[in-house]
Write a protein that holds these residues in place. Structure first.
Motif, PDB file in Angstrom:
ATOM      1  N   VAL A 280       1.269  -0.851  -0.056  1.00 38.61           N
ATOM      2  CA  VAL A 280       0.377   0.393  -0.051  1.00 38.61           C
ATOM      3  C   VAL A 280       0.733   1.220  -0.205  1.00 38.61           C
ATOM      4  CG1 VAL A 280      -1.718   1.412   0.877  1.00 38.61           C
ATOM      5  CG2 VAL A 280      -1.916  -1.172   1.006  1.00 38.61           C
ATOM      6  N   GLN A 281       0.269   1.845  -0.667  1.00 37.13           N
ATOM      7  CA  GLN A 281       1.293   3.478  -0.507  1.00 37.13           C
ATOM      8  C   GLN A 281       0.423   4.939  -0.464  1.00 37.13           C
ATOM      9  OE1 GLN A 281       1.334   1.502  -4.161  1.00 37.13           O
ATOM     10  NE2 GLN A 281       2.823   0.381  -2.914  1.00 37.13           N
ATOM     11  N   LEU A 282       0.712   5.511   0.424  1.00 39.11           N
ATOM     12  CA  LEU A 282       0.153   6.109   1.156  1.00 39.11           C
ATOM     13  C   LEU A 282       1.110   8.004   1.045  1.00 39.11           C
ATOM     14  CD1 LEU A 282      -0.140   4.950   4.982  1.00 39.11           C
ATOM     15  CD2 LEU A 282      -2.367   4.783   2.166  1.00 39.11           C
TER      16      LEU A 282
ATOM     17  N   ARG B 106      -3.269  -2.019  -2.422  1.00 35.88           N
ATOM     18  CA  ARG B 106      -3.900  -3.673  -2.390  1.00 35.88           C
ATOM     19  C   ARG B 106      -5.687  -2.252  -2.192  1.00 35.88           C
ATOM     20  NH1 ARG B 106      -1.189  -8.363   0.532  1.00 35.88           N
ATOM     21  NH2 ARG B 106       0.414  -8.815  -1.055  1.00 35.88           N
ATOM     22  N   THR B 107      -6.270  -3.197  -1.714  1.00 38.66           N
ATOM     23  CA  THR B 107      -7.500  -2.489  -1.518  1.00 38.66           C
ATOM     24  C   THR B 107      -7.939  -2.467   0.002  1.00 38.66           C
ATOM     25  OG1 THR B 107      -8.620  -5.524  -2.714  1.00 38.66           O
ATOM     26  CG2 THR B 107      -9.749  -4.024  -1.379  1.00 38.66           C
ATOM     27  N   PHE B 108      -8.200  -0.782   0.258  1.00 33.28           N
ATOM     28  CA  PHE B 108      -8.293   0.078   1.089  1.00 33.28           C
ATOM     29  C   PHE B 108      -9.118  -0.902   2.047  1.00 33.28           C
ATOM     30  CE2 PHE B 108      -7.945   4.223   2.884  1.00 33.28           C
ATOM     31  CZ  PHE B 108      -8.755   4.913   2.435  1.00 33.28           C
ATOM     32  N   SER B 109     -10.429  -0.505   1.865  1.00 33.26           N
ATOM     33  CA  SER B 109     -11.243  -2.018   2.766  1.00 33.26           C
ATOM     34  C   SER B 109     -10.237  -2.920   3.177  1.00 33.26           C
ATOM     35  CB  SER B 109     -12.855  -2.271   1.923  1.00 33.26           C
ATOM     36  OG  SER B 109     -12.142  -3.558   0.778  1.00 33.26           O
ATOM     37  N   SER B 110      -9.237  -3.075   3.206  1.00 36.57           N
ATOM     38  CA  SER B 110      -8.683  -4.189   4.286  1.00 36.57           C
ATOM     39  C   SER B 110      -7.725  -3.615   5.065  1.00 36.57           C
ATOM     40  CB  SER B 110      -7.706  -5.583   3.393  1.00 36.57           C
ATOM     41  OG  SER B 110      -8.783  -6.278   1.895  1.00 36.57           O
ATOM     42  N   TYR B 111      -7.732  -2.029   4.863  1.00 34.60           N
ATOM     43  CA  TYR B 111      -6.473  -1.860   5.808  1.00 34.60           C
ATOM     44  C   TYR B 111      -7.776  -0.177   7.029  1.00 34.60           C
ATOM     45  CZ  TYR B 111      -3.416  -4.036   3.322  1.00 34.60           C
ATOM     46  OH  TYR B 111      -1.930  -4.993   2.936  1.00 34.60           O
ATOM     47  N   VAL B 112      -7.206  -0.075   7.782  1.00 39.59           N
ATOM     48  CA  VAL B 112      -7.923   0.811   8.764  1.00 39.59           C
ATOM     49  C   VAL B 112      -6.439   1.829   8.896  1.00 39.59           C
ATOM     50  CG1 VAL B 112      -8.704   1.292  11.351  1.00 39.59           C
ATOM     51  CG2 VAL B 112      -8.900  -0.762   9.650  1.00 39.59           C
ATOM     52  N   MET B 113      -6.847   2.895   8.914  1.00 40.43           N
ATOM     53  CA  MET B 113      -6.185   3.974   8.564  1.00 40.43           C
ATOM     54  C   MET B 113      -5.991   5.297  10.684  1.00 40.43           C
ATOM     55  SD  MET B 113      -5.458   4.086   5.644  1.00 40.43           S
ATOM     56  CE  MET B 113      -4.746   5.296   5.308  1.00 40.43           C
ATOM     57  N   GLY B 114      -5.173   5.577  10.486  1.00 36.52           N
ATOM     58  CA  GLY B 114      -4.984   6.301  11.383  1.00 36.52           C
ATOM     59  C   GLY B 114      -3.801   7.764  11.082  1.00 36.52           C
ATOM     60  N   TRP B 115      -4.179   9.011  12.052  1.00 34.90           N
ATOM     61  CA  TRP B 115      -2.830   9.376  11.614  1.00 34.90           C
ATOM     62  C   TRP B 115      -2.340   9.711  13.566  1.00 34.90           C
ATOM     63  CZ3 TRP B 115      -2.054  12.837   7.564  1.00 34.90           C
ATOM     64  CH2 TRP B 115      -3.212  12.792   6.812  1.00 34.90           C
TER      65      TRP B 115
ATOM     66  N   ALA C  54      -1.947   2.663   7.541  1.00 35.73           N
ATOM     67  CA  ALA C  54      -2.708   1.515   7.512  1.00 35.73           C
ATOM     68  C   ALA C  54      -2.438   0.639   8.305  1.00 35.73           C
ATOM     69  CB  ALA C  54      -2.893   1.108   6.212  1.00 35.73           C
ATOM     70  N   ARG C  55      -2.858   0.059   8.803  1.00 38.70           N
ATOM     71  CA  ARG C  55      -2.956  -1.311   9.875  1.00 38.70           C
ATOM     72  C   ARG C  55      -4.155  -2.100   8.768  1.00 38.70           C
ATOM     73  NH1 ARG C  55      -6.262   2.316  12.321  1.00 38.70           N
ATOM     74  NH2 ARG C  55      -7.661   0.453  13.656  1.00 38.70           N
ATOM     75  N   THR C  56      -3.962  -3.197   8.986  1.00 39.90           N
ATOM     76  CA  THR C  56      -4.464  -4.205   8.826  1.00 39.90           C
ATOM     77  C   THR C  56      -5.889  -4.623   9.351  1.00 39.90           C
ATOM     78  OG1 THR C  56      -2.384  -5.380   7.649  1.00 39.90           O
ATOM     79  CG2 THR C  56      -4.343  -6.730   8.158  1.00 39.90           C
ATOM     80  N   ARG C  57      -7.150  -4.244   8.970  1.00 43.69           N
ATOM     81  CA  ARG C  57      -8.286  -4.931   9.804  1.00 43.69           C
ATOM     82  C   ARG C  57      -8.230  -5.537  10.242  1.00 43.69           C
ATOM     83  NH1 ARG C  57     -12.604  -1.862   8.992  1.00 43.69           N
ATOM     84  NH2 ARG C  57     -12.452  -0.379   6.611  1.00 43.69           N
ATOM     85  N   SER C  58      -7.835  -7.043  10.157  1.00 41.79           N
ATOM     86  CA  SER C  58      -8.532  -8.481  10.881  1.00 41.79           C
ATOM     87  C   SER C  58      -7.572  -8.548  11.584  1.00 41.79           C
ATOM     88  CB  SER C  58      -7.979  -9.261   9.066  1.00 41.79           C
ATOM     89  OG  SER C  58      -6.276  -9.598   9.152  1.00 41.79           O
ATOM     90  N   ARG C  59      -6.976  -7.815  12.249  1.00 39.19           N
ATOM     91  CA  ARG C  59      -6.216  -7.782  13.152  1.00 39.19           C
ATOM     92  C   ARG C  59      -6.393  -7.188  14.466  1.00 39.19           C
ATOM     93  NH1 ARG C  59       0.020  -5.510  11.860  1.00 39.19           N
ATOM     94  NH2 ARG C  59       0.373  -7.353   9.675  1.00 39.19           N
TER      95      ARG C  59
ATOM     96  N   ASN D 134       3.361  -0.015  16.483  1.00 44.64           N
ATOM     97  CA  ASN D 134       3.627  -1.407  16.041  1.00 44.64           C
ATOM     98  C   ASN D 134       2.249  -1.395  15.504  1.00 44.64           C
ATOM     99  OD1 ASN D 134       3.239  -1.198  18.511  1.00 44.64           O
ATOM    100  ND2 ASN D 134       4.306  -2.020  19.416  1.00 44.64           N
ATOM    101  N   GLN D 135       1.387  -1.078  15.123  1.00 43.32           N
ATOM    102  CA  GLN D 135       0.186  -1.557  15.263  1.00 43.32           C
ATOM    103  C   GLN D 135       0.089  -1.521  13.336  1.00 43.32           C
ATOM    104  OE1 GLN D 135      -2.779  -0.299  17.594  1.00 43.32           O
ATOM    105  NE2 GLN D 135      -2.689  -1.858  18.596  1.00 43.32           N
ATOM    106  N   TYR D 136       0.912  -0.736  12.950  1.00 39.42           N
ATOM    107  CA  TYR D 136       0.689  -0.177  11.404  1.00 39.42           C
ATOM    108  C   TYR D 136       1.760  -1.072  10.412  1.00 39.42           C
ATOM    109  CZ  TYR D 136      -2.746   3.251  12.893  1.00 39.42           C
ATOM    110  OH  TYR D 136      -3.644   2.990  13.735  1.00 39.42           O
ATOM    111  N   ASP D 137       0.754  -0.794   9.554  1.00 40.97           N
ATOM    112  CA  ASP D 137       1.829  -1.571   8.548  1.00 40.97           C
ATOM    113  C   ASP D 137       2.650  -1.093   6.741  1.00 40.97           C
ATOM    114  OD1 ASP D 137      -1.113  -3.252   8.389  1.00 40.97           O
ATOM    115  OD2 ASP D 137       1.389  -4.380   9.211  1.00 40.97           O
ATOM    116  N   TYR D 138       1.717   0.214   6.634  1.00 39.41           N
ATOM    117  CA  TYR D 138       2.003   1.200   5.995  1.00 39.41           C
ATOM    118  C   TYR D 138       2.258   2.580   6.723  1.00 39.41           C
ATOM    119  CZ  TYR D 138       1.804  -2.746   3.058  1.00 39.41           C
ATOM    120  OH  TYR D 138       1.716  -4.093   2.320  1.00 39.41           O
ATOM    121  N   TRP D 139       2.957   3.196   6.317  1.00 37.38           N
ATOM    122  CA  TRP D 139       3.104   4.769   6.110  1.00 37.38           C
ATOM    123  C   TRP D 139       3.591   5.815   5.308  1.00 37.38           C
ATOM    124  CZ3 TRP D 139       2.570   6.249  11.442  1.00 37.38           C
ATOM    125  CH2 TRP D 139       2.531   6.008  12.330  1.00 37.38           C
ATOM    126  N   GLY D 140       2.858   6.962   5.440  1.00 36.27           N
ATOM    127  CA  GLY D 140       3.358   7.761   4.432  1.00 36.27           C
ATOM    128  C   GLY D 140       4.346   8.767   4.976  1.00 36.27           C
ATOM    129  N   GLN D 141       4.923   9.708   3.672  1.00 36.03           N
ATOM    130  CA  GLN D 141       5.939   9.931   4.380  1.00 36.03           C
ATOM    131  C   GLN D 141       5.767  11.362   5.111  1.00 36.03           C
ATOM    132  OE1 GLN D 141       4.145  11.029   1.838  1.00 36.03           O
ATOM    133  NE2 GLN D 141       3.606  13.531   1.151  1.00 36.03           N
TER     134      GLN D 141
END
Length: 126
Positions: free
Chosen positions: A2-4, A27-36, A98-103, A111-118
């Motif tokens: 996932v690119q942010l 990847r499918t946006f709906s599979s991930y949950v977002m945070g700031w 973005a973190r994986t929703r299924s977790r 540390n709950q997040y898989d992908y980060w923006g710049q």
């Protein structure tokens, strides 16, 4: 993968507003949950606002509650952070993640997040 990509940061006077955007691709946006999150030099990155893993609730750091609002547009794969009544202490680099929703995690910890923006710089002048 996932690119942010964040945008919308800048310089604003105290009391002003900004809206940050985070566009997701991959990847499918709906599979991930977002945070700031945000970070100032010399300090750890801190939680600002997140969606619950189910996506039907939002949570905010006490320091921004009542002033910031997280929202999303699933059709655009974009998450927003509306920031009102900005204060100098809100000055930081803001990151979306973005973190994986299924977790089913709370989303309040890095540390709950898989992908980060710049990151995008927000500077609030007094």
């Amino acid at each position: 993968q996932v690119q942010l990509v964040e945008s919308g940061g800048g310089l604003v006077q105290a009391g002003g507003s900004l809206r940050l955007s985070c566009a997701a691709s991959g990847r499918t946006f709906s599979s991930y949950v977002m945070g700031w999150f945000r970070q100032v030099p010399g300090k750890e990155r801190e939680f600002v606002a997140v969606f619950s893993w189910s996506g039907d609730s939002t949570y905010y750091a006490d320091s921004v509650k009542g002033r910031f609002t997280i929202s999303r547009d699933n059709a655009k794969n974009t998450v927003y952070l509306q920031m009102n009544s900005l204060k100098p202490e809100d000055t930081a680099v803001y990151y979306c993640a973005a973190r994986t929703r299924s977790r089913q995690s709370s989303g309040r910890y890095e540390n709950q997040y898989d992908y980060w923006g710049q990151g995008t710089q927000v500077t609030v002048s007094s």
